[in-house]
Design a protein around this motif. Structure first.
Motif, mmCIF file in Angstrom:
data_model
loop_
_atom_site.group_PDB
_atom_site.id
_atom_site.type_symbol
_atom_site.label_atom_id
_atom_site.label_comp_id
_atom_site.label_asym_id
_atom_site.label_seq_id
_atom_site.Cartn_x
_atom_site.Cartn_y
_atom_site.Cartn_z
ATOM 1 N N PHE A 68 -31.669 -13.774 6.129
ATOM 2 C CA PHE A 68 -30.819 -13.571 7.296
ATOM 3 C C PHE A 68 -30.821 -12.103 7.722
ATOM 4 N N LEU A 69 -30.679 -11.918 9.017
ATOM 5 C CA LEU A 69 -30.589 -10.594 9.607
ATOM 6 C C LEU A 69 -29.321 -10.567 10.437
ATOM 7 N N CYS A 70 -28.498 -9.545 10.255
ATOM 8 C CA CYS A 70 -27.334 -9.412 11.127
ATOM 9 C C CYS A 70 -27.508 -8.142 11.958
ATOM 10 N N SER A 71 -27.013 -8.215 13.182
ATOM 11 C CA SER A 71 -27.146 -7.096 14.113
ATOM 12 C C SER A 71 -25.786 -6.802 14.732
ATOM 13 N N GLY A 72 -25.486 -5.533 14.893
ATOM 14 C CA GLY A 72 -24.240 -5.093 15.520
ATOM 15 C C GLY A 72 -24.555 -4.303 16.768
ATOM 16 N N SER A 73 -23.711 -4.453 17.788
ATOM 17 C CA SER A 73 -24.059 -3.910 19.097
ATOM 18 C C SER A 73 -22.872 -3.289 19.813
ATOM 19 N N ASP A 74 -23.188 -2.628 20.929
ATOM 20 C CA ASP A 74 -22.158 -2.110 21.821
ATOM 21 C C ASP A 74 -21.439 -3.229 22.567
ATOM 22 N N ASP A 75 -21.941 -4.460 22.470
ATOM 23 C CA ASP A 75 -21.244 -5.587 23.113
ATOM 24 C C ASP A 75 -20.113 -6.121 22.236
ATOM 25 N N LEU A 76 -19.816 -5.395 21.133
ATOM 26 C CA LEU A 76 -18.685 -5.676 20.232
ATOM 27 C C LEU A 76 -18.887 -6.926 19.382
ATOM 28 N N ARG A 77 -20.123 -7.408 19.276
ATOM 29 C CA ARG A 77 -20.393 -8.611 18.502
ATOM 30 C C ARG A 77 -21.385 -8.336 17.373
ATOM 31 N N VAL A 78 -21.222 -9.104 16.295
ATOM 32 C CA VAL A 78 -22.201 -9.146 15.216
ATOM 33 C C VAL A 78 -22.885 -10.506 15.331
ATOM 34 N N LEU A 79 -24.200 -10.489 15.421
ATOM 35 C CA LEU A 79 -24.968 -11.728 15.487
ATOM 36 C C LEU A 79 -25.775 -11.877 14.211
ATOM 37 N N MET A 80 -25.909 -13.128 13.748
ATOM 38 C CA MET A 80 -26.710 -13.391 12.565
ATOM 39 C C MET A 80 -27.880 -14.275 12.962
ATOM 40 N N TRP A 81 -29.055 -13.907 12.435
ATOM 41 C CA TRP A 81 -30.306 -14.586 12.743
ATOM 42 C C TRP A 81 -30.919 -15.127 11.464
ATOM 43 N N ASN A 82 -31.568 -16.292 11.540
ATOM 44 C CA ASN A 82 -32.316 -16.824 10.411
ATOM 45 C C ASN A 82 -33.762 -16.375 10.571
ATOM 46 N N VAL A 83 -34.209 -15.505 9.684
ATOM 47 C CA VAL A 83 -35.544 -14.932 9.788
ATOM 48 C C VAL A 83 -36.617 -15.991 9.538
ATOM 49 N N TYR A 84 -36.310 -17.002 8.753
ATOM 50 C CA TYR A 84 -37.309 -18.006 8.399
ATOM 51 C C TYR A 84 -37.521 -19.049 9.486
ATOM 52 N N SER A 85 -36.590 -19.148 10.400
ATOM 53 C CA SER A 85 -36.785 -20.057 11.527
ATOM 54 C C SER A 85 -37.066 -19.212 12.759
ATOM 55 N N SER A 86 -37.020 -19.793 13.893
ATOM 56 C CA SER A 86 -37.347 -19.018 15.095
ATOM 57 C C SER A 86 -36.242 -18.019 15.411
ATOM 58 N N PHE A 87 -36.619 -16.970 16.117
ATOM 59 C CA PHE A 87 -35.677 -15.941 16.547
ATOM 60 C C PHE A 87 -35.162 -16.224 17.950
ATOM 61 N N LYS A 88 -35.281 -17.443 18.416
ATOM 62 C CA LYS A 88 -34.928 -17.734 19.802
ATOM 63 C C LYS A 88 -33.449 -17.513 20.090
ATOM 64 N N GLN A 89 -32.597 -17.795 19.130
ATOM 65 C CA GLN A 89 -31.163 -17.586 19.343
ATOM 66 C C GLN A 89 -30.475 -17.315 18.010
ATOM 67 N N PRO A 90 -29.376 -16.583 18.045
ATOM 68 C CA PRO A 90 -28.647 -16.312 16.800
ATOM 69 C C PRO A 90 -28.004 -17.600 16.273
ATOM 70 N N ILE A 91 -27.827 -17.654 14.963
ATOM 71 C CA ILE A 91 -27.201 -18.835 14.365
ATOM 72 C C ILE A 91 -25.695 -18.661 14.221
#
Length: 126
Positions: A68-91
Motif C-alpha cells: 500500500f501507498l498513502c499520499s497526503g496533499s494540500d487538498d487536506l486528504r490522505v489517499l491510500m492506493w493498492n500498489v499490486y492492483s491498478s493505480f486507477k483510483q485510491p482504495i
C-alpha cells in the motif's frame, strides 16, 4: 597473504571508494547516491496517480511487501492506493485535517496511517 579473502577485500574496497564519493562531512548522502544512480540508469517505476485535487506533499509505503501507498496533499486528504492492483483510483480516502498535509506514515503493524499537517496536528487514521 589473504588467500581466498583477497577478492572479498577488493570488493569491499571498491564499494567503500564508491560510497566515499557520496559523502558529505564523512556522512553518507543517501539522496545524492540515489539521484546519481537514477541519472545513470533511469527510474523504471513511474506512475501517474489521479485522485488528489492539489499538490502531493507526502508519500509512504506500507511495511513489509510495500503493498500500500498513502499520499497526503494540500487538498487536506490522505489517499491510500493498492500498489499490486491498478493505480486507477485510491482504495481509501481519509479526512480530518484542516490544513495542508506534509507527512504520512504507516504504523509498524500497517493498521493505522499517521499524518501530520500544517494545522499542528497529528492524526491516527484507520
Amino acid at each position: 597473504e589473504y588467500g581466498e579473502n583477497t577478492s572479498i577485500m577488493k570488493s569491499v574496497t571498491n564499494i567503500a571508494k564508491k560510497l566515499h564519493n557520496h559523502t558529505i562531512n564523512g556522512k553518507f548522502n543517501t539522496s545524492e547516491y540515489i539521484d546519481s544512480k537514477i541519472e545513470r540508469t533511469g527510474f523504471p517505476y513511474v506512475y501517474d496517480l489521479y485522485g488528489h485535487y492539489s499538490c502531493v506533499n507526502a508519500l509512504s509505503f506500507s511495511h513489509g511487501e510495500g503493498r500500500f501507498l498513502c499520499s497526503g496533499s494540500d487538498d487536506l486528504r490522505v489517499l491510500m492506493w493498492n500498489v499490486y492492483s491498478s493505480f486507477k483510483q485510491p482504495i481509501l480516502e481519509l479526512k480530518g485535517h484542516i490544513s495542508n498535509i506534509f507527512c504520512t506514515v504507516f504504523d509498524p503493524s500497517n493498521k493505522y496511517i499517521l499524518s501530520c499537517s500544517d494545522d499542528c496536528s497529528i492524526l491516527r487514521l484507520s
